[in-house]
Design a protein around this motif. Structure first.
Motif, PDB file in Angstrom:
ATOM      1  N   PHE A  59      29.444  69.697  20.992  1.00 59.70           N
ATOM      2  CA  PHE A  59      29.944  68.592  20.173  1.00 59.70           C
ATOM      3  C   PHE A  59      28.981  67.408  20.211  1.00 59.70           C
ATOM      4  CE2 PHE A  59      34.818  69.509  20.183  1.00 59.70           C
ATOM      5  CZ  PHE A  59      34.567  70.745  19.627  1.00 59.70           C
ATOM      6  N   ARG A  92      30.142  68.850  11.952  1.00 57.04           N
ATOM      7  CA  ARG A  92      30.480  67.440  11.823  1.00 57.04           C
ATOM      8  C   ARG A  92      30.300  67.053  10.360  1.00 57.04           C
ATOM      9  NH1 ARG A  92      31.087  63.805  15.900  1.00 57.04           N
ATOM     10  NH2 ARG A  92      29.799  64.969  17.369  1.00 57.04           N
ATOM     11  N   VAL A 124      34.937  66.049  14.709  1.00 57.65           N
ATOM     12  CA  VAL A 124      34.309  67.376  14.742  1.00 57.65           C
ATOM     13  C   VAL A 124      35.298  68.399  14.214  1.00 57.65           C
ATOM     14  CG1 VAL A 124      33.319  69.181  16.193  1.00 57.65           C
ATOM     15  CG2 VAL A 124      32.850  66.780  16.704  1.00 57.65           C
TER      16      VAL A 124
END
Length: 543
Positions: free
Chosen positions: A67, A99, A107
């Motif tokens: 992430f 994203r 996300v």
């Protein structure tokens, strides 16, 4: 999540089982799909929960780094992860993340049911051996999917020193973070290895230059600049044309060079070039070894083996091969076995042993034979001729069958060994317990002596279970009328343990190191070797 974003996400990940949107901190804001099957909760109840609570602890840091590495408009994955246990069931999933532009840093990710990922090792990193095996499989998998995958070597100089300086708890966190960063950049999240000495290897899809990947790893690590730790990536392109065995050799060659020289020398342009270099290097080494064997350019060293039937007394010497100033001869022996030179090498060793036996009528020697040699009818026939030509050595030459190369046909090998026994040579089964084949060898080969591998012996003074294990092995061998020999006996206490277990013979530093000539026993300094000259845990061996 807006309807536009939902439509876009659904279009991008139409085959997913579960679609999620989470904040940068991991709080789930939207859940669509098979939430109960994957996360154990219905979609609506997932909203507001922490995404990382549904991921197995060992993989949470990996997903966090995935992430963290996502810039706007970027996609990561798929990576194989394990989900938190649900009712004791080990569950796996394949995760991809995206994203979306202008989505407040959220996300979007999808989870697809998959077989639970196997744990590679500490912090999810392979060791070198398991990485080599996994890498070939993954490269073949990538090739089948038409993907271009690269091998990247990552050097993080000074990291381990910084982790140790940080203390136990913080150091463990730093190591887990680095492992997660390396894994997050690897193919499928599981194609990364720790090679030691602040060095790592990973397979990845080729999308960035080494400099860009170095910067990405540094940003994800987010270390204090004062530590002076800066990752450096040395990249080698993978080649999809090499067959698996060639790929493995190329990978080994590349990693050997990286561990030896770091990025100091020019890296191969791709794995095809690495393979070519590997072949050239191997052929040069094989040629050099062949010339040394032909010229008898090696020495035999002699280590005493003592009888424990009463006070320790000399029983015989083991003849150990040494190449010049090199240390353990194992790499040379392995090369000889792999390149079909071992029969010539074993013949040369036997010739030198026969010379010593002819000069010294009082000498008794044990010589090692590879499993490949014992399985070779031509070698055994020629060895029988040599022995018949030296009737004076009858009863003074023992052969130790090593497990460094597997014996393919045990029935044939036993016939060959019995022909040697008929000529007056005892047979010893070496390294007993070190390999998976030991019991099969003992069951199917008629031998005179079993030598217990030093790994079982050296720690007996601290291991009562090991002592009981050795005692049981001795009883089994006694019932088969086979004598026993313990190697790596280093202290009087270990000798006491093996005597109590009923072992017949012993070998090790307690009785003397290997020497260029068979030394009188007991050696003058047998009980008073200085600490620097004695290497605890050492075993003098043929291979």
């Amino acid at each position: 999540m807006s309807l536009t974003h939902k439509a876009l996400l659904g279009f991008a990940f139409a085959s997913a089982d579960l679609l999620l949107e989470a904040s940068a901190e991991g709080r789930i804001t939207t859940a669509l799909g098979a939430g109960e099957a994957l996360a154990g909760s219905k979609d609506r109840t997932l909203e507001g929960a922490d995404l990382f609570d549904f991921i197995a602890a060992d993989d949470r840091e990996l997903v966090k780094m995935v992430f963290k590495g996502l810039g706007e408009g970027m996609r990561a994955g798929p990576i194989n992860i394990r989900l938190a246990s649900l009712g004791g069931e080990d569950r796996g999933a394949c995760l991809s993340a995206f994203r979306l532009p202008q989505n407040a840093g959220a996300v979007s990710c999808v989870l697809t049911r998959a077989k639970a990922a196997m744990t590679a090792g500490p912090n999810g990193l392979h060791d070198r051996a398991s990485f080599e095996t996994a890498a070939v499989t993954l490269l073949e998998h990538a090739r089948a999917r038409g993907l271009e995958v690269e091998l990247a070597m990552v050097d993080v100089p000074g990291f381990e020193a910084a982790a140790q300086k940080a203390g136990e708890a913080e150091g463990a966190e730093l190591r887990a973070r680095l492992a997660a960063v390396i894994r997050s950049q690897s193919y499928g999240g599981g194609a990364a290895a720790g090679l030691g000495e602040d060095r790592f290897a990973l397979l990845r899809e080729g999308r960035e230059t080494p400099q860009e990947l170095s910067q990405r790893i540094a940003r994800l690590l987010d270390l204090d600049p004062a530590l002076g730790v800066a990752p450096v990536v040395h990249q080698v392109s993978a080649c999809g044309e090499l067959p698996p065995d060639h790929l493995l050799r190329a990978l080994r060659y590349t990693m050997d060079g990286f561990l030896r020289d770091g990025g100091a020398n020019t890296a191969p342009a791709d794995l095809s070039q690495a393979f070519e270099r590997s072949v050239a290097q191997t052929m040069a080494q094989v040629s050099a070894l062949g010339k040394r064997v032909e010229a008898r350019d090696f020495a035999l060293f002699f280590q005493p083996v003592v009888s424990l039937k009463g006070p320790a007394s000399l029983h015989h010497y083991e003849a150990l091969i040494r190449f010049g100033d090199q240390g353990a001869p194992f790499p040379m022996i392995r090369m000889a076995e792999e390149m079909d030179l071992v029969c010539a090498l074993d013949s040369a060793v036997v010739d030198k042993a026969l010379e010593h036996l002819t000069r010294r009528p009082d000498l008794i020697l044990a010589v090692n034979l590879s499993g490949r040699s014992v399985g070779n009818p031509i070698f055994v026939t020629e060895l029988g001729r040599r022995l018949a030509a030296h009737p004076g050595v009858k009863g003074r030459l023992m052969f130790e069958l090593t497990e460094s190369a597997a014996v393919g046909d045990l029935a044939q090998a036993d016939r060959h060994l019995q022909s040697l026994r008929a000529l007056g040579c005892e047979i010893c089964l070496d390294d007993f317990g070190a390999g998976a084949s030991s019991l099969a060898y003992l069951q199917q080969l008629t031998v005179d002596v079993v030598k217990f591998d030093g790994a079982f012996i050296r720690d007996l003074e601290h291991d009562s279970r090991g002592s009981a294990f050795i005692s049981q092995l001795v009883r089994m061998c006694a019932e088969m009328r086979v004598e026993t020999l313990a190697e790596m006996v280093e202290t009087p206490l270990v000798e006491q343990v093996v005597r109590k277990a009923g072992v017949d013979m012993a070998q090790g530093w307690l009785y003397g190191a290997a020497a260029r000539e068979p030394a009188p026993f007991p050696p003058v300094s047998a009980g008073a070797m200085s600490a620097p000259s004695r290497r605890r845990g050492a075993v003098d061996s043929w291979g």
